[in-house]
Scaffold this motif. Structure first.
Motif, short mmCIF file in Angstrom:
data_model
loop_
_atom_site.label_atom_id
_atom_site.label_comp_id
_atom_site.label_asym_id
_atom_site.label_seq_id
_atom_site.Cartn_x
_atom_site.Cartn_y
_atom_site.Cartn_z
N TYR A 1 -1.58 -2.15 -11.67
CA TYR A 1 -0.26 -1.58 -11.40
C TYR A 1 0.17 -0.79 -12.63
CZ TYR A 1 1.85 -5.15 -14.43
OH TYR A 1 2.18 -5.93 -15.51
N SER B 1 -3.91 0.35 -7.42
CA SER B 1 -5.01 0.21 -6.46
C SER B 1 -5.69 -1.14 -6.66
CB SER B 1 -6.03 1.33 -6.69
OG SER B 1 -6.41 1.36 -8.05
N SER B 2 -6.62 -1.48 -5.76
CA SER B 2 -7.47 -2.65 -5.93
C SER B 2 -8.81 -2.33 -5.29
CB SER B 2 -6.86 -3.88 -5.23
OG SER B 2 -7.24 -3.89 -3.86
N TYR C 1 -5.84 -1.15 -1.39
CA TYR C 1 -4.58 -1.50 -2.05
C TYR C 1 -4.40 -3.02 -2.04
CZ TYR C 1 -4.18 3.50 -1.98
OH TYR C 1 -4.44 4.83 -2.18
N TYR C 2 -3.22 -3.49 -1.65
CA TYR C 2 -2.94 -4.92 -1.88
C TYR C 2 -2.84 -5.77 -0.61
CZ TYR C 2 -1.27 -2.74 -6.28
OH TYR C 2 -1.14 -2.02 -7.44
N ASP D 1 -2.02 7.94 -2.14
CA ASP D 1 -3.28 7.93 -1.40
C ASP D 1 -3.93 9.32 -1.38
OD1 ASP D 1 -1.66 9.28 0.29
OD2 ASP D 1 -2.01 8.01 2.04
N PRO E 1 1.75 3.04 -5.00
CA PRO E 1 0.47 3.75 -5.07
C PRO E 1 0.50 5.07 -4.31
CG PRO E 1 0.22 1.60 -3.96
CD PRO E 1 1.67 1.79 -4.25
N ASN F 1 -3.64 5.36 -10.85
CA ASN F 1 -3.00 5.04 -9.57
C ASN F 1 -3.09 3.54 -9.27
OD1 ASN F 1 -1.74 5.83 -7.09
ND2 ASN F 1 -3.72 5.55 -6.06
N ASN G 1 5.31 6.56 -0.43
CA ASN G 1 4.04 6.94 -1.05
C ASN G 1 4.29 7.61 -2.41
OD1 ASN G 1 1.60 8.25 -1.72
ND2 ASN G 1 1.03 8.41 0.43
N ASN H 1 0.87 -1.19 0.00
CA ASN H 1 0.00 0.00 0.00
C ASN H 1 0.90 1.23 0.00
OD1 ASN H 1 0.80 0.53 2.66
ND2 ASN H 1 -0.87 -0.70 3.50
N PRO H 2 0.35 2.43 0.06
CA PRO H 2 1.21 3.61 -0.11
C PRO H 2 2.36 3.72 0.90
CG PRO H 2 -1.07 4.23 -0.43
CD PRO H 2 -1.09 2.81 0.04
#
Lengths: 240, 524
Positions: free
Chosen positions: B193, B401-402, B408-409, A186, A184, B399, A155, A90-91
């Motif tokens: 991605y 993402s999921s 996110y993941y 956010d 990613p 961006n 991030n 995640n970020p």
């Protein structure tokens, strides 16, 4: 009934039904093996998607006792392949795993003598176009392992990992480098400076509308609902 | 007309097939989904078509699901399952004779299962995919694909040949089942991605979907928020989920499926009735499972439950559909003045929500199209139609993402399932090496082994296993499947050197029979 527990006579009967050649000369073990082979073949023909329609005969020959005949599977701990992989989570989080083979280790450390040298895992970030590269974390590691990186600086960055041999005299040699990952973000981008578009008042409103004035991303209900998808399991207790 | 609505239903189940057992619990996921979701949806489309309603619907059918729906053994088992349900419904009519409030529902079930069986046999000739395809040909349904085994693509991105294989095999499989190339894709878990679009565009895929923040947090800022698609650098379009229409269906507070008149999901005769009576209809080892026959409505927040009244539930569905359409229409009217083009509301859902978790879901969807048919502010659209009308779109970096928890993941990578990826990484690099080594081989045994290795790897890559481990649902099964496929892969790999173990190879080919058309060279 398991074939091991059947009498030879019974097995012979089954072999006769399948018309297995040479059955009269076979030992019990050979009979079992020949029958299983033919049942597997039957099933293969039958199971092919879009193939000719089979009968259910082959299916019923499988044991239906519901007991798993497979032994517990253990997967290898290492593969003897030099590996360094970085995965985004995640970020603010990423995960790395690596393996340095004995051969490679010997090449860099000399006779695997780790007293003169350490393996160090480092993480790097940069902006787009490789601008402002920065090492943000490092840690001495073993030749095989996992590492969770938690750092808000990653991030929206380009992130990668490197595994180096650090020598006592300060020298450093790179052994492995991971692929570079675009992490990613956010938040809504501040980048409005483009010829494709012009942000105006309405755009702001549309952005607000898109996110409904709340910072909810992903659906919290996602897991909740997926669990309920599989009704064979009674999830009543956990899902109320 | 001032705006569009795009309904997307993601239909997916992992490949589950156990010829070695006569009864297998997890195989029932498929049978339930067919009975409760796939067939009811198709039957609703039949009706809507007769009524001349304007329907535009996008459905992803994942390659694993397509392979199961066309598997002869699973088809036969499904038919047996339906016959068993019919027998049980008849017994239920007898059992509830003295209780009119339940008896009526029992009769409803008998009628329902009989209709399903009839539709499956007569209308579809047991070919559910042909049922979908029929509506695709009529232009009311757009079928899109998904990665071959629903592999989590961002975790393969570091070795793009793995991603490429998931896409190539999916496209080939779509071609096999639908005789053309897919125009669009549902990314497994909606997980994107940066860079994925390069591979998608190589295979002629024109669009995909992301969660809200996939486009909302893209760079530069999306000019229209999520109310218009964007282009990635390769010209592949991305549509993002609208938060508002999602919430109305999903929210535990205001979501429709929680209405007290709807059928309660948990109270099921598999758990409620005497063991002696129900035994033939649950797991043969005596474990109680859901049968799909349920007599109660949600009623309220307590354990107190009252009898389900089908008529009331159907009235409610109509009310909710009307509300849904009027809310979308309001949304369009709010958005339209802010934009210099017609706003698009994209609403993706799990297909299995409609009918399985929300029993009345298929009727809700049908009524939604009916009300929309009479509304002059909003009309349904498919992605291909929309992109034909609006060829110019903003170009952004979407961006990563999921649609998983927190966006996110982490659902697919955490302390509970991180161990999987080391093995998957080894296997995908290995088969790619082997594909190069044996690219030109004419040894048919080696080809067989390599093709089966490809199947085992793909099955191990299914995101479902990591997901089930995280949610704690069917964890043991998920662990078993991950390990089994990896183990098979490694054992097959050895066979390349030691020669064929015919029995083991045939066993793998029988059980994990997915993608008969596969070639390991997809990993080149």
């Amino acid at each position: 009934m398991e074939k091991q527990n059947m009498t030879k006579k019974k097995l012979y009967e089954i072999a006769r039904k399948h018309n297995i050649p040479g059955r009269s000369k076979m030992s019990k073990k050979e009979l079992i093996s020949a029958i299983e082979d033919i049942e597997t073949v039957n099933l293969t023909e039958k199971s092919v998607a879009g193939g000719d329609k089979g009968t259910s005969a082959a299916i019923t020959n499988f044991p239906s006792d519901g007991i798993n005949p497979e032994p517990e599977i253990t997967l290898p701990e290492k593969y003897n392949v030099d590996t360094l992989v970085l995965l985004p989570i995640n970020p603010a989080n990423a995960f790395a795993f690596w393996e340095v083979t004995a051969t490679t280790l010997a090449k860099y450390t000399g006779e695997r003598d780790l007293s003169k040298c350490k393996l160090v895992l480092s993480f790097f970030i940069s902006g787009e176009n490789n601008s402002q590269m920065e090492r943000i974390a490092f840690s001495p590691v073993y030749d095989i392992g996992n590492y969770y990186l938690n750092d808000s600086r990653i991030n929206d960055s380009i992130l990668w990992a490197e595994l180096d041999a650090f020598y006592n005299d300060g020298k450093r040699i790179n052994i492995l480098t991971s692929a570079k990952i675009k992490m990613p973000s956010d938040k809504i981008s501040t980048d409005t400076d483009t010829e494709f578009m012009q942000i105006n008042e309405n755009s702001e409103k549309l952005l607000e509308y898109s996110i409904a004035g709340e910072k909810i991303i992903g659906s919290g209900e996602f897991i909740h609902r997926k669990m309920k998808m599989f009704s064979s399991y009674n999830t009543a207790k956990g899902a109320q | 007309m001032t705006g569009y609505w795009m309904l997307v239903l993601h239909s997916h189940l992992p490949f589950i097939k156990h010829p070695e057992y006569e009864y297998f619990l997890e195989e029932h996921w498929l049978y339930e989904a067919i009975s409760e979701c796939y067939l009811p949806l198709l039957m609703q489309l039949e009706t809507l078509q007769k009524e001349n309603i304007n329907v535009k619907l996008t459905v992803s059918l994942t390659p694993t699901l397509c392979e199961m729906l066309s598997d002869n053994m699973l088809k036969e088992r499904y038919e047996k399952y339906l016959q068993k349900m019919i027998t049980l419904s008849k017994k239920e009519i007898d059992r509830t004779k003295a209780e009119p409030e339940f008896n009526k529902t029992a009769e409803f079930y008998l009628e329902r299962f009989t209709t399903l069986l009839n539709y499956f046999r007569t209308n579809l000739d047991r070919n559910i995919l042909a049922g979908y395809n029929k509506f695709q040909e009529k232009g009311i349904l757009e079928i899109i694909t998904c990665a071959a085994t629903h592999g989590f693509l961002p975790f393969m991105a570091h070795f793009s040949k793995g991603v490429k294989a998931q896409i190539e095999i999916a496209v080939n499989n779509y071609q096999k089942h639908f005789n053309q190339k897919p125009a669009g894709i549902w990314l497994p878990e909606c997980a994107y991605y940066q860079g994925l679009e390069t591979i998608l565009s190589e295979y002629g895929i024109k669009y995909f979907f992301t969660d809200t923040h996939g486009i909302l947090y893209s760079k530069p800022r999306p000019k229209y928020g999520v109310y218009a698609p964007v282009y990635t650098k390769t010209g592949t379009a991305a549509f993002a989920r609208d938060f508002h229409s999602s919430k109305q269906v999903w929210s535990s507070k205001e979501g429709y499926p929680g209405d007290f008149n709807y059928r309660d999901f948990y109270r099921d005769i598999g758990y409620d009735l005497d063991m002696e009576y129900i035994k033939p209809y649950i797991s043969p080892d005596g474990a109680r499972v859901f049968t799909g026959i349920k007599y109660y409505k949600i009623t309220g927040k307590s354990d107190h439950k009252e009898p389900y009244v089908r008529g009331n539930a159907i009235n409610k569905v109509s009310e909710h559909a009307r509300h849904f359409v009027s809310e979308r229409s309001k949304q369009i009217q709010e958005l339209a003045p802010l934009m210099d083009r017609a706003p698009l509301i994209c609403s993706p859902y799990d297909a299995e929500l409609f009918g399985h978790w929300w029993f009345e879901g298929p009727e809700f969807l049908a009524n939604t199209f009916r009300y929309m048919n009479n509304d002059n502010t909003i009309e349904p659209v498919t992605p291909s139609e929309y992109l034909k009308k609006y060829r110019t779109n903003q170009v952004v970096n979407v961006n990563p993402s999921s649609w998983g928890d927190k966006g996110y993941y982490e659902v697919w990578l955490n302390g509970g399932n991180d161990w999987i990826y080391r093995h998957l990484d080894y296997a995908v690099k290995k088969i790619s090496d082997l594909a190069r080594k044996y690219n030109e081989t004419s040894d048919s045994d080696k080809k067989r082994i390599l093709n089966q290795m490809a199947r085992e790897l793909l099955l191990a890559q299914s995101s479902d296993w990591a997901f089930l481990i995280t949610t704690g649902t069917a964890t043991e099964y998920a662990l078993k499947r991950t390990k089994e496929h990896l183990h098979n892969f490694l054992r097959l790999e050895q066979m390349l050197n030691t020669g064929v173990d015919e029995r083991f190879l045939a066993k793998c080919e029988t059980k994990n029979s997915i993608f008969q058309e596969i070639s390991y060279t997809s990993f080149l």
